[in-house]
Design a protein around this motif. Sequence first.
Motif, PDB file in Angstrom:
ATOM      1  N   ARG A   1       0.821  -1.218   0.000  1.00 31.25           N
ATOM      2  CA  ARG A   1       0.000   0.000   0.000  1.00 31.25           C
ATOM      3  C   ARG A   1       0.850   1.260   0.000  1.00 31.25           C
ATOM      4  O   ARG A   1       0.465   2.266  -0.565  1.00 31.25           O
ATOM      5  CB  ARG A   1      -1.002  -0.089   1.139  1.00 31.25           C
ATOM      6  CG  ARG A   1      -0.987   0.914   2.183  1.00 31.25           C
ATOM      7  CD  ARG A   1      -2.087   0.782   3.228  1.00 31.25           C
ATOM      8  NE  ARG A   1      -2.648  -0.549   3.375  1.00 31.25           N
ATOM      9  CZ  ARG A   1      -2.427  -1.345   4.407  1.00 31.25           C
ATOM     10  NH1 ARG A   1      -1.671  -0.945   5.401  1.00 31.25           N
ATOM     11  NH2 ARG A   1      -2.968  -2.537   4.465  1.00 31.25           N
ATOM     12  N   ASP A   2       2.025   1.250   0.621  1.00 28.54           N
ATOM     13  CA  ASP A   2       2.869   2.445   0.711  1.00 28.54           C
ATOM     14  C   ASP A   2       3.984   2.474  -0.329  1.00 28.54           C
ATOM     15  O   ASP A   2       4.782   3.410  -0.346  1.00 28.54           O
ATOM     16  CB  ASP A   2       3.474   2.540   2.118  1.00 28.54           C
ATOM     17  CG  ASP A   2       2.400   2.705   3.184  1.00 28.54           C
ATOM     18  OD1 ASP A   2       1.387   3.387   2.904  1.00 28.54           O
ATOM     19  OD2 ASP A   2       2.574   2.147   4.289  1.00 28.54           O
TER      20      ASP A   2
ATOM     21  N   ARG B   1       3.298   1.231  -6.589  1.00 25.69           N
ATOM     22  CA  ARG B   1       1.867   0.898  -6.593  1.00 25.69           C
ATOM     23  C   ARG B   1       1.038   2.112  -6.996  1.00 25.69           C
ATOM     24  O   ARG B   1       0.131   2.011  -7.813  1.00 25.69           O
ATOM     25  CB  ARG B   1       1.431   0.386  -5.229  1.00 25.69           C
ATOM     26  CG  ARG B   1      -0.055   0.108  -5.199  1.00 25.69           C
ATOM     27  CD  ARG B   1      -0.528  -0.321  -3.851  1.00 25.69           C
ATOM     28  NE  ARG B   1      -1.984  -0.159  -3.796  1.00 25.69           N
ATOM     29  CZ  ARG B   1      -2.735  -0.660  -2.864  1.00 25.69           C
ATOM     30  NH1 ARG B   1      -2.211  -1.371  -1.901  1.00 25.69           N
ATOM     31  NH2 ARG B   1      -4.023  -0.461  -2.882  1.00 25.69           N
ATOM     32  N   GLU B   2       1.343   3.254  -6.422  1.00 28.71           N
ATOM     33  CA  GLU B   2       0.612   4.474  -6.790  1.00 28.71           C
ATOM     34  C   GLU B   2       0.863   4.842  -8.249  1.00 28.71           C
ATOM     35  O   GLU B   2      -0.036   5.289  -8.951  1.00 28.71           O
ATOM     36  CB  GLU B   2       1.018   5.631  -5.878  1.00 28.71           C
ATOM     37  CG  GLU B   2       0.153   6.854  -6.106  1.00 28.71           C
ATOM     38  CD  GLU B   2       0.412   7.949  -5.091  1.00 28.71           C
ATOM     39  OE1 GLU B   2       0.209   9.116  -5.460  1.00 28.71           O
ATOM     40  OE2 GLU B   2       0.802   7.643  -3.958  1.00 28.71           O
TER      41      GLU B   2
ATOM     42  N   GLN C   1      -1.371   2.634 -10.370  1.00 26.68           N
ATOM     43  CA  GLN C   1      -2.768   3.042 -10.290  1.00 26.68           C
ATOM     44  C   GLN C   1      -3.000   4.362 -11.016  1.00 26.68           C
ATOM     45  O   GLN C   1      -4.033   4.541 -11.667  1.00 26.68           O
ATOM     46  CB  GLN C   1      -3.200   3.148  -8.823  1.00 26.68           C
ATOM     47  CG  GLN C   1      -3.327   1.786  -8.173  1.00 26.68           C
ATOM     48  CD  GLN C   1      -3.704   1.863  -6.713  1.00 26.68           C
ATOM     49  OE1 GLN C   1      -2.844   2.105  -5.872  1.00 26.68           O
ATOM     50  NE2 GLN C   1      -4.966   1.661  -6.424  1.00 26.68           N
ATOM     51  N   THR C   2      -2.053   5.286 -10.943  1.00 30.55           N
ATOM     52  CA  THR C   2      -2.182   6.567 -11.637  1.00 30.55           C
ATOM     53  C   THR C   2      -2.073   6.386 -13.149  1.00 30.55           C
ATOM     54  O   THR C   2      -2.776   7.047 -13.911  1.00 30.55           O
ATOM     55  CB  THR C   2      -1.093   7.545 -11.138  1.00 30.55           C
ATOM     56  OG1 THR C   2      -1.223   7.696  -9.725  1.00 30.55           O
ATOM     57  CG2 THR C   2      -1.215   8.891 -11.804  1.00 30.55           C
TER      58      THR C   2
END
Length: 173
Positions: A102-103, A107-108, A111-112
């Motif tokens: 999650r951190d 991953r971000e 998703q972006t």
Amino acid sequence: MALLADLFLQFSILTVVAFGGITAMLPELHRLVVEQRQWMDDTTFAHLFAIAQAAPGPNLLVVSLIGWKVAGIPGAIAATLAISLPMSLVIFFLYRHWERFRDAPWREAIQTGVAPLAVGLVCASGWLIGASAGLDLRGILLTLACTGLMLARGWHPLWYIGAGAAAGALGLV
């Protein structure tokens, strides 16, 4: 049997580009079934998509209809399983581990990056269906007007479907 195996294999491969759902993969689906395999023509593809959209339920119905058109009931089952099963299994096994990261910055980033990809694929699908429907200038103008109104007003899509049906019934399109 070879046709069913080919249908299953090709549709299984398509699930890799299904960011944004079935609608987002329509251009690749069209390329496969109309241009590459020649299982149907543009008009039949557009009609099957329209039927799937008019029916209640998920957008996945278009894949089932294409499978049915290609190889009957066994084709519908093979196409539906091919689109659903592989990525469902991947998601099932990856989801347990996804929360552990999650951190993580990657991953971000994933998703972006997937969001604009999905939007672009859905827009390409809209263009493809419009082109497959054989729209004339009046049909293109109605499409542009509905798109503009939808962006400006945000009305429910059923209003646009009703407007298109009325324009067709009146012979305007």
